[in-house]
Design an enzyme around this catalytic site. Structure first.
Site, PDB file in Angstrom:
ATOM      1  N   VAL A  27      -3.319  -0.592   4.040  1.00 42.13           N
ATOM      2  CA  VAL A  27      -2.463  -1.598   3.412  1.00 42.13           C
ATOM      3  C   VAL A  27      -2.670  -2.963   4.063  1.00 42.13           C
ATOM      4  O   VAL A  27      -2.010  -3.920   3.734  1.00 42.13           O
ATOM      5  CB  VAL A  27      -0.968  -1.196   3.482  1.00 42.13           C
ATOM      6  CG1 VAL A  27      -0.711   0.028   2.613  1.00 42.13           C
ATOM      7  CG2 VAL A  27      -0.529  -0.926   4.916  1.00 42.13           C
ATOM      8  N   ASP A  28      -3.584  -3.012   5.031  1.00 45.34           N
ATOM      9  CA  ASP A  28      -3.875  -4.307   5.665  1.00 45.34           C
ATOM     10  C   ASP A  28      -5.269  -4.774   5.226  1.00 45.34           C
ATOM     11  O   ASP A  28      -5.858  -4.203   4.327  1.00 45.34           O
ATOM     12  CB  ASP A  28      -3.779  -4.186   7.197  1.00 45.34           C
ATOM     13  CG  ASP A  28      -4.646  -3.046   7.732  1.00 45.34           C
ATOM     14  OD1 ASP A  28      -5.445  -2.475   6.954  1.00 45.34           O
ATOM     15  OD2 ASP A  28      -4.520  -2.733   8.923  1.00 45.34           O
ATOM     16  N   ASP A  29      -5.790  -5.796   5.870  1.00 46.62           N
ATOM     17  CA  ASP A  29      -7.088  -6.315   5.448  1.00 46.62           C
ATOM     18  C   ASP A  29      -8.234  -5.601   6.136  1.00 46.62           C
ATOM     19  O   ASP A  29      -9.118  -6.212   6.724  1.00 46.62           O
ATOM     20  CB  ASP A  29      -7.147  -7.826   5.704  1.00 46.62           C
ATOM     21  CG  ASP A  29      -6.216  -8.560   4.765  1.00 46.62           C
ATOM     22  OD1 ASP A  29      -6.119  -8.127   3.599  1.00 46.62           O
ATOM     23  OD2 ASP A  29      -5.574  -9.527   5.192  1.00 46.62           O
TER      24      ASP A  29
END
Ligand code: 6R9
Length: 675
Positions: free
Chosen positions: A544-546
């Site tokens: 859910v992060d980069d």
């Protein structure tokens, strides 16, 4: 019991076992036991272990698991002490068995297990097995890139090789607490080097041999090693990669920042390159074969505290600079050994092969430490084999079915989501609808498996990592950080510590707290999204992060972006992940050029080359999308949500574009999509 797990109890009660998976090996699609009439969704597809397997399994039933699981979370100190006692400790740990602060609001994050216990993981991997009479058992079978020159080492031979290198390192001044960078391919010298460091209390920092000189330099500068261990070259498929040249470039680079390394121990990897053709730095480079074999084959162990560091391993995060994940000795030892044993239902007669490279955490925990701590026989393969299952599917079943597979007991997968259809292929074709699949979810940071099937213990659902390992309390939280119960999806966190947890980011405890403990106060945040179904099964839904996951390798989008913008003709770049048939995810880069520069095929190639040189070939963009401009909010933030939709050509789902500073940008981008 934590939410969800208790529910699993009902599965066995409700499900009928009348339709057992067939053992004929015919590819008939799913061999599932269906709850109710129709298969409503993937959540309802249960694949039962066969009775023969369950009978011999270490954890033969869900009931047994629940009993052990309950103990592990209600009395972690007692549960883990019992297991830890099976290892050799020069001095037993003190009290409390563990201490932790998981809540930054109560002070610094701190995790400690078995503090005061004095041990050595190399001793526990090797000496302990030799002393218990297993010296002649094969520890490692080595399978080279080109068939024909296979090799193997018994536990006694491995111990002797490790001791020789350990003696050499000590002689060269490497002491407890010093770092050693290892830049080696999958040859036996790689685990030998790791174990030699562990034996003398030095921290190893293995850098995957596919990383570029610049990435290697970055890691050298951060960990400041006394010695770099490498080899002259390696065969990769039909190519020869000259590793020593990469090391040479990296050392020139790191010297510019004041970090100089005066010793580079180089293994002559004859099958790839002879020493006569190797470029050599006299005075700095030393041939392994010329010096190491001269040292004694026994070496005193450096006894260390359970909380003394064992190794550093760099991994990608959502900001540019790679993070040095630090693992300590005692907890990591106990956790990797235990997860190895249970997640793969290990039996002493097994021969075990993990396709991972020791340059990644899977190679640390499940090529080297976990198996050797259990006295297992491991197979090491020199060639590259990530994303193996999907590549095999592409190649066709005959590559698999032409060989007998009767000896296979358990199959496993790690590092990336395995979708239900890939799971079924692996189960039906490779495992003849007979072998349980351990789809293990975990991370560099967690040290070992966290959510994983225990083969034979409960029905699997294709694509689900199923239930938590002993001692692990996963929780799913919402945006606000509140725990959600029952069937839900959200952010995957973990409540309270486990022995294999990483203790800090090297030299940056603040970043450790900010990245992992501040997003959801009171919990460790994994960076993954997750769903829990009605039966309590966990389904990982991706980062859910980069961070993107290409062939099981973690790549920070910002790392690729900074590599791209280092190109003199690139003004700005934004990178997103897209679905990729073989690699899982591919790298998709939007690139804005410097004023006056125009698009060309040549420039595209040169941009890709820049990423290869800056990071490594595995991070090279699959697609460069020319972008006159990028969609930004009025405050200048790139709207990645929109870029992801454009990249995956979900053009009707762009959502609200009205907050963009210039909504026309989107149309321009769409027009250029296939240029
Ligand atoms: C072991 C390893 C960690 C990230 C993790 C997650 C992804 C790992 C997975 C999985 C779905 C699984 N991941 N195992 N996703 N199902 N069974 O790979 O460590 O390189 O640190 O990557 O990989 O996104 O957060 P690492």
């Amino acid at each position: 019991l934590p939410v969800g797990i208790g529910k699993a109890n009902q599965i066995l009660k409700n499900a009928s076992r009348s339709t057992q998976p067939s053992s004929t090996g015919k590819i008939t699609g799913v061999n599932a036991v269906v709850l109710g009439e129709a298969l409503a969704s993937e959540d309802d597809e249960l694949v039962f272990p066969n009775d023969d397997f369950s009978r011999q399994a270490l954890v033969p039933s869900l009931e047994k698991y629940l009993e052990m699981y309950k103990w592990s979370v209600e009395d972690p100190a007692g549960f883990w002490s019992g297991i830890a006692s099976q290892f050799y400790w020069k001095q037993k740990w003190g009290q409390p068995v563990f201490s932790e602060n998981f809540d930054f609001r109560k002070g610094n994050i701190k995790i400690e297990w078995f503090r005061g216990g004095i041990t050595n993981i190399c001793y526990n991997c090797l000496d302990r097995n030799v002393e218990s009479g297993n010296g002649d058992k094969i520890a490692i079978y080595w399978e080279p890139n080109d068939p024909g020159s296979q090799d193997s080492l018994t536990y006694s031979q491995l111990l002797q090789s490790v001791c020789q290198l350990a003696n050499y390192l000590k002689d060269k001044g490497v002491k407890k607490g010093d770092a050693v960078v290892i830049y080696l391919p999958m040859i036996m010298e790689l685990p030998i080097a790791m174990l030699a460091c562990a034996r003398i209390g030095a921290l190893h920092s293995v850098v995957f041999a596919g990383f570029s000189a610049e990435s290697l330099a970055q890691r050298i500068v951060d960990s400041k090693p006394k010695i770099v261990i490498t080899c002259n070259a390696v065969n990769r498929g039909s190519k020869v990669i000259t590793l020593i040249d990469i090391v040479d470039a990296a050392l020139i680079e790191s010297a510019k920042t004041g970090i100089s390394v005066d010793l580079c121990l180089t293994y002559e990897n004859k099958s790839a390159m002879k020493r006569e053709s190797t470029k050599w730095q006299e005075g700095r480079d030393v041939w392994w074969q010329d010096v190491v074999p001269k040292y004694p084959t026994t070496c005193e162990v450096e006894w260390v505290d359970a909380e003394d560091p064992l190794f550093l391993l760099y991994t990608s995060g959502s900001t540019g600079k790679p993070k040095g994940v630090l693992h300590t000795t005692g907890g990591y030892m106990v956790y990797t050994a235990t997860t190895f044993k249970y997640a793969f239902d290990y039996k002493p007669s097994d021969i075990y092969w993990c396709t991972a490279d020791c340059g990644w955490i899977t190679g640390h925990s499940y090529v080297t430490y976990g198996p050797l701590l259990n006295g297992a026989t491991v197979v090491i393969f020199e060639g590259a084999a990530p994303t193996l299952v999907r590549s095999l599917i592409r190649a066709g079943v005959e590559y698999v079915t032409r060989y007998p597979r009767k000896s296979l007991r358990v199959l496993a997968s790690a590092g990336e989501p395995i979708n239900p259809s890939t799971w079924r292929w692996l189960f039906n074709v490779v495992g003849d609808s007979r072998c349980p699949i351990s789809d293990t979810w975990w991370q560099t940071e967690t040290g070992g498996c966290m959510i994983t099937p225990l083969p034979g213990a409960w029905p699997q659902k294709p694509g689900s990592a199923t239930f938590p390992f002993f001692g692990i309390q996963p929780v799913i939280v919402n945006e606000k950080g509140a725990e959600i119960e029952g069937e839900c999806s959200g952010y995957l966190c973990v409540k309270s510590s486990w022995p294999g947890a990483f203790r800090t980011l090297y030299g940056d405890h603040e970043r450790y707290e900010t990245t992992y403990f501040k997003p959801f106060p009171g919990y460790y945040f994994s960076g993954d999204g997750c769903r829990r179904d009605k039966d309590g099964y966990y389904w990982l839904t991706g980062r859910v992060d980069d961070v993107i996951n290409v062939s099981g390798r973690r790549i920070g989008t910002e790392e690729v972006e900074s590599a791209l913008v280092s190109h003199p003709q690139c003004a700005e770049a934004a990178v997103v992940g897209i679905e990729h048939e073989v690699k899982g995810q591919g790298v998709y880069a939007f690139v804005t050029l410097v004023e006056g520069v125009s698009y060309s095929e040549e420039l595209r190639k040169s941009l890709i080359l820049t990423v290869r040189n800056k990071i490594g070939a595995f991070a090279a963009p699959d697609k460069i999308h020319w972008a006159p401009d990028l969609p930004k909010t009025r405050s200048g933030k790139i709207m990645r949500r929109i870029l992801r939709k454009i990249a995956s050509r979900q053009l009707h789902e762009l959502g609200d574009t009205s907050t963009l500073a210039d909504p026309n940008v989107v149309e321009q981008l769409i027009a250029l999509a296939d240029r």
